[in-house]
Design a protein around this motif. Structure first.
Motif, PDB file in Angstrom:
ATOM      1  N   ASP A  22      14.724   5.157  12.551  1.00  0.00           N
ATOM      2  CA  ASP A  22      15.180   3.844  11.941  1.00  0.00           C
ATOM      3  C   ASP A  22      15.502   2.518  12.539  1.00  0.00           C
ATOM      4  OD1 ASP A  22      17.384   5.704  10.951  1.00  0.00           O
ATOM      5  OD2 ASP A  22      18.519   5.849  12.765  1.00  0.00           O
ATOM      6  N   SER A  23      15.039   2.068  13.729  1.00  0.00           N
ATOM      7  CA  SER A  23      13.908   1.162  14.094  1.00  0.00           C
ATOM      8  C   SER A  23      12.615   0.547  13.680  1.00  0.00           C
ATOM      9  CB  SER A  23      14.119   1.306  15.736  1.00  0.00           C
ATOM     10  OG  SER A  23      12.278   2.059  15.784  1.00  0.00           O
ATOM     11  N   LEU A  24      12.078   1.461  13.186  1.00  0.00           N
ATOM     12  CA  LEU A  24      10.663   0.843  12.057  1.00  0.00           C
ATOM     13  C   LEU A  24      11.233   0.276  10.926  1.00  0.00           C
ATOM     14  CD1 LEU A  24       7.780   0.673  11.825  1.00  0.00           C
ATOM     15  CD2 LEU A  24       7.661   3.132  10.408  1.00  0.00           C
ATOM     16  N   ILE A  25      12.607   1.346  10.168  1.00  0.00           N
ATOM     17  CA  ILE A  25      13.255   1.298   9.237  1.00  0.00           C
ATOM     18  C   ILE A  25      13.831  -0.708   8.825  1.00  0.00           C
ATOM     19  CG2 ILE A  25      14.986   1.084   7.681  1.00  0.00           C
ATOM     20  CD1 ILE A  25      14.384   4.367   8.471  1.00  0.00           C
ATOM     21  N   LEU A  26      14.021  -1.123  10.571  1.00  0.00           N
ATOM     22  CA  LEU A  26      14.873  -1.976  10.390  1.00  0.00           C
ATOM     23  C   LEU A  26      13.641  -3.028  10.396  1.00  0.00           C
ATOM     24  CD1 LEU A  26      17.630  -1.221  13.260  1.00  0.00           C
ATOM     25  CD2 LEU A  26      17.962  -2.122  10.403  1.00  0.00           C
ATOM     26  N   MET A  27      12.682  -3.025  10.986  1.00  0.00           N
ATOM     27  CA  MET A  27      12.118  -3.732  11.177  1.00  0.00           C
ATOM     28  C   MET A  27      11.510  -3.758   9.581  1.00  0.00           C
ATOM     29  SD  MET A  27       7.517  -3.754  13.415  1.00  0.00           S
ATOM     30  CE  MET A  27       7.024  -3.185  12.152  1.00  0.00           C
ATOM     31  N   LEU A  28      11.306  -3.242   8.639  1.00  0.00           N
ATOM     32  CA  LEU A  28      10.127  -3.377   8.217  1.00  0.00           C
ATOM     33  C   LEU A  28      11.063  -4.551   6.685  1.00  0.00           C
ATOM     34  CD1 LEU A  28       8.897   0.238   6.893  1.00  0.00           C
ATOM     35  CD2 LEU A  28       7.372  -2.009   7.624  1.00  0.00           C
ATOM     36  N   ASP A  29      12.656  -3.853   6.303  1.00  0.00           N
ATOM     37  CA  ASP A  29      13.354  -4.672   6.376  1.00  0.00           C
ATOM     38  C   ASP A  29      13.244  -6.516   6.865  1.00  0.00           C
ATOM     39  OD1 ASP A  29      14.356  -2.390   4.772  1.00  0.00           O
ATOM     40  OD2 ASP A  29      16.111  -2.574   6.405  1.00  0.00           O
ATOM     41  N   ASP A  30      12.779  -6.458   8.194  1.00  0.00           N
ATOM     42  CA  ASP A  30      13.301  -7.736   8.314  1.00  0.00           C
ATOM     43  C   ASP A  30      11.794  -8.480   8.362  1.00  0.00           C
ATOM     44  OD1 ASP A  30      14.425  -9.854  10.408  1.00  0.00           O
ATOM     45  OD2 ASP A  30      12.212  -8.926  11.185  1.00  0.00           O
ATOM     46  N   LEU A  31      10.990  -7.714   7.854  1.00  0.00           N
ATOM     47  CA  LEU A  31       9.488  -8.298   7.660  1.00  0.00           C
ATOM     48  C   LEU A  31       9.382  -8.888   6.240  1.00  0.00           C
ATOM     49  CD1 LEU A  31       6.930  -5.321   8.898  1.00  0.00           C
ATOM     50  CD2 LEU A  31       7.433  -8.236   9.996  1.00  0.00           C
ATOM     51  N   HIS A  32      10.628  -7.889   5.286  1.00  0.00           N
ATOM     52  CA  HIS A  32      10.899  -7.944   3.935  1.00  0.00           C
ATOM     53  C   HIS A  32      11.811  -9.591   3.840  1.00  0.00           C
ATOM     54  CE1 HIS A  32      11.196  -7.813  -0.295  1.00  0.00           C
ATOM     55  NE2 HIS A  32      12.420  -7.900  -0.030  1.00  0.00           N
ATOM     56  N   THR A  33      12.881  -9.550   4.855  1.00  0.00           N
ATOM     57  CA  THR A  33      13.977 -10.586   5.105  1.00  0.00           C
ATOM     58  C   THR A  33      13.243 -11.811   5.279  1.00  0.00           C
ATOM     59  OG1 THR A  33      15.093  -9.415   5.113  1.00  0.00           O
ATOM     60  CG2 THR A  33      15.504 -11.608   6.049  1.00  0.00           C
ATOM     61  N   ARG A  34      12.175 -11.758   6.392  1.00  0.00           N
ATOM     62  CA  ARG A  34      11.507 -12.688   5.778  1.00  0.00           C
ATOM     63  C   ARG A  34      10.144 -13.700   5.148  1.00  0.00           C
ATOM     64  NH1 ARG A  34      11.649 -13.894  12.455  1.00  0.00           N
ATOM     65  NH2 ARG A  34      13.171 -12.817  12.758  1.00  0.00           N
ATOM     66  N   GLY A  35       9.938 -12.217   4.286  1.00  0.00           N
ATOM     67  CA  GLY A  35       8.996 -13.080   3.497  1.00  0.00           C
ATOM     68  C   GLY A  35       7.682 -12.765   3.722  1.00  0.00           C
ATOM     69  N   VAL A  36       6.974 -11.922   4.779  1.00  0.00           N
ATOM     70  CA  VAL A  36       5.488 -11.511   4.736  1.00  0.00           C
ATOM     71  C   VAL A  36       5.499 -10.342   4.334  1.00  0.00           C
ATOM     72  CG1 VAL A  36       6.115 -12.418   7.123  1.00  0.00           C
ATOM     73  CG2 VAL A  36       6.413 -10.519   6.798  1.00  0.00           C
ATOM     74  N   THR A  37       6.782  -9.771   2.954  1.00  0.00           N
ATOM     75  CA  THR A  37       5.666  -8.840   2.153  1.00  0.00           C
ATOM     76  C   THR A  37       5.482  -8.910   0.995  1.00  0.00           C
ATOM     77  OG1 THR A  37       8.241  -7.580   2.479  1.00  0.00           O
ATOM     78  CG2 THR A  37       6.318  -6.734   4.777  1.00  0.00           C
TER      79      THR A  37
END
Length: 178
Positions: free
Chosen positions: A139-154
């Protein structure tokens, strides 16, 4: 299919992870899938290999020589592929496998997940990584990956390369779509 399993070699973790891993190994063997794993005789690695092997399945262990030297190679390795280091191991596992399933694990598992996913993002392969999110472990990794996407770095949505399954039935459904 050849299912590469990334997971913990630690035995001091939630006992439910062992129950779910055993279930996965037995199911994979019953379906005729081969388990590709790190070849260690501890933790979830040993659990998935033993379950598959005892259910009549085949296992491929990609085993660093240092593991062999320390006597930590699983007795449930049917095909032994020795390697010199962890970079070789990841490449050999990538070459040997059709899909990658990440069970609960630590730094090594994270390294494996992201090495394979990053290779897919630049076109080396189109093999998916599936986070088997047992009891919310990822769950915490999924949240981090979602955050990376939201920040535009993926560049793309991370779920293009990394899928999530919370049950064996969800995992089966993802594999059926391949």
């Amino acid at each position: 299919m050849k299912l590469c399993i990334f997971c913990s070699a630690n035995s001091q973790i939630d006992p439910d992870f062992f129950t779910l891993t055993d279930e996965l190994g037995r199911w994979a063997a019953a379906e005729g899938h081969t388990i590709v794993f790190g070849g260690v005789n501890q933790g979830l690695m040993e659990c998935v290999a033993r379950a598959a092997h005892q259910a009549g399945g085949r296992t491929v262990g990609v085993v660093p020589r240092i593991v062999e030297q320390h006597g930590r190679q699983s007795d449930y390795v049917d095909v032994d592929i020795p390697c010199d280091n962890l970079n070789d191991r990841k490449q050999l596992m990538q070459d040997q496998s059709d899909v990658f399933i990440a069970l609960p694990g630590g730094i090594g598992t994270l390294d494996e997940i992201f090495t394979i996913a990053a290779s897919a993002t630049i076109g080396y392969h189109q093999k998916p990584v599936i986070l088997y999110n047992m009891k919310g472990f990822w769950d915490s990794l999924i949240l981090m990956l979602d955050d990376l996407h939201t920040r535009g770095v993926t560049r793309k949505q991370w779920r293009t390369y990394i899928k999530v399954a919370t049950t064996l039935d969800e995992l089966k459904a993802l594999l059926a779509d391949l």
